[in-house]
Scaffold this motif. Structure first.
Motif, short mmCIF file in Angstrom:
data_model
loop_
_atom_site.label_atom_id
_atom_site.label_comp_id
_atom_site.label_asym_id
_atom_site.label_seq_id
_atom_site.Cartn_x
_atom_site.Cartn_y
_atom_site.Cartn_z
N LYS A 51 0.82 -1.22 0.00
CA LYS A 51 0.00 0.00 0.00
C LYS A 51 0.86 1.27 0.00
N ARG A 56 -1.12 6.17 -2.49
CA ARG A 56 -2.52 6.65 -2.46
C ARG A 56 -3.38 6.27 -3.66
N MET A 58 -5.81 4.04 -5.32
CA MET A 58 -6.69 3.00 -4.78
C MET A 58 -7.37 2.22 -5.90
N ASP A 60 -10.04 -0.19 -7.88
CA ASP A 60 -11.49 -0.44 -7.84
C ASP A 60 -11.76 -1.95 -7.78
N GLU A 61 -10.88 -2.69 -8.48
CA GLU A 61 -11.04 -4.15 -8.54
C GLU A 61 -9.71 -4.82 -8.25
N GLN A 83 -9.49 -7.18 1.68
CA GLN A 83 -10.59 -6.21 1.77
C GLN A 83 -10.40 -5.20 2.91
N PHE A 86 -7.80 -2.70 1.40
CA PHE A 86 -8.34 -1.90 0.28
C PHE A 86 -9.87 -1.89 0.39
N THR A 87 -10.37 -1.06 1.29
CA THR A 87 -11.79 -1.11 1.67
C THR A 87 -12.75 -0.78 0.53
N GLY A 88 -12.32 0.04 -0.43
CA GLY A 88 -13.24 0.45 -1.49
C GLY A 88 -13.26 -0.47 -2.70
N ALA A 89 -12.47 -1.55 -2.68
CA ALA A 89 -12.33 -2.40 -3.88
C ALA A 89 -13.19 -3.65 -3.79
N THR A 90 -13.62 -4.14 -4.97
CA THR A 90 -14.23 -5.48 -5.00
C THR A 90 -13.08 -6.47 -5.19
#
Length: 280
Positions: A51, A56, A58, A60-61, A83, A86-90
């Protein structure tokens, strides 16, 4: 445009590729094997080794392909850890054989084989793995792998089967002893990786009939016990991935020719193929 992060993880190291449109960035971390690490340890590695390097950006997938992830509990453990970082990713987690199949075959049908430290194979129908010849690990199986070939090198050395010239070359290269070898194989951790280190001796002594025999016998065992068990191998390309496959590509070509099989792709590692798969 979605930002995609793809991971190819063994137990030793993991390769990550961040794809943003036409831009690609590669990162490496230690391997994330759920057999050796807890969810918390995986999280810490991702925070510290990945990370921070991504500065910074981020995703998405995230598509994660890793060793040990054929086991559903392991796959869940990895997915949860990824998860949390990377809280915002699927996040999608699958095993390394599926990664190899997608990298080699894309969305076409084919036989996908891994020949690295260990070995594995499957028939892939363009969407999923339909048949898998069981991987029995380096003690009972792993035919054609680095561990399998390395074991043969050590046997030839310890039984003094090698001629005097090869015995001298082995001594000069490895400077080891029977006691040291047996200790590493039977008492120390990761003996499969230790055994695989000896394949370099085969690569450096190509042309010697004993060396060529070891390579051919190892690959023959793999073809006979695995590739030949798939009816589909008669009509579809047989593809290979891994350091051993890539290093001895010429032997695979000859073997496919003599077995009357169609050789498909031979790749060193899956990342380029996976990037292509997930961006097309």
């Amino acid at each position: 445009m979605a930002i995609i992060l793809i991971a190819d993880s063994g137990s030793t190291k993991a390769e990550w590729c961040l794809v943003e449109g036409k831009k690609k960035k590669t990162f490496f971390t230690q391997g994330l094997s759920p057999y050796f690490l807890t969810g918390e340890q995986i999280q810490n590695i991702l925070e510290e080794e990945l990370k921070q390097k991504m500065k910074r950006v981020m995703p998405d997938e995230i598509f994660f392909y890793g060793t040990g992830c054929a086991n559903p509990n392991n796959a869940r453990l990895v997915k949860k850890a990824v998860q949390k970082v990377f809280t915002g990713a699927t996040v999608a987690v699958d095993h390394d054989l599926m990664g190899a199949a997608k990298a080699l075959c894309g969305r076409e049908k084919g036989i996908a084989c891994i020949l690295g430290t260990g070995s594995n194979s499957c028939f892939y129908n363009g969407k999923k793995i339909v048949k898998n010849s069981p991987g029995l690990g380096y003690v009972l199986g792993d035919e054609g792998s680095g561990a399998y070939l390395g074991k043969k090198v050590i046997q030839h050395y310890l039984y003094s089967t090698f001629d005097a010239d090869l015995m001298d070359r082995f001594d000069a290269k490895f400077k080891t002893s029977t006691t040291e070898i047996l200790e590493a194989v039977y008492k120390k951790p990761l003996p499969n990786r230790y055994l695989a280190n000896f394949t370099v001796f085969l690569a450096e002594n190509r042309g010697h009939y004993m060396v060529e025999n070891i390579i051919e016998d190892g690959f023959n065992d793999f073809f006979f016990n695995h590739v030949y068990k798939y009816r589909e191998s008669w009509t579809l390309p047989v593809n290979f991935i891994g350091s051993v496959a890539y290093g001895f590509k010429d032997v695979l070509e000859e073997m496919c020719h003599s077995y009357e099989l169609q050789l498909g792709k031979v790749m060193q590692k899956p990342m380029d193929g996976l990037v292509k798969y997930h961006t097309n």
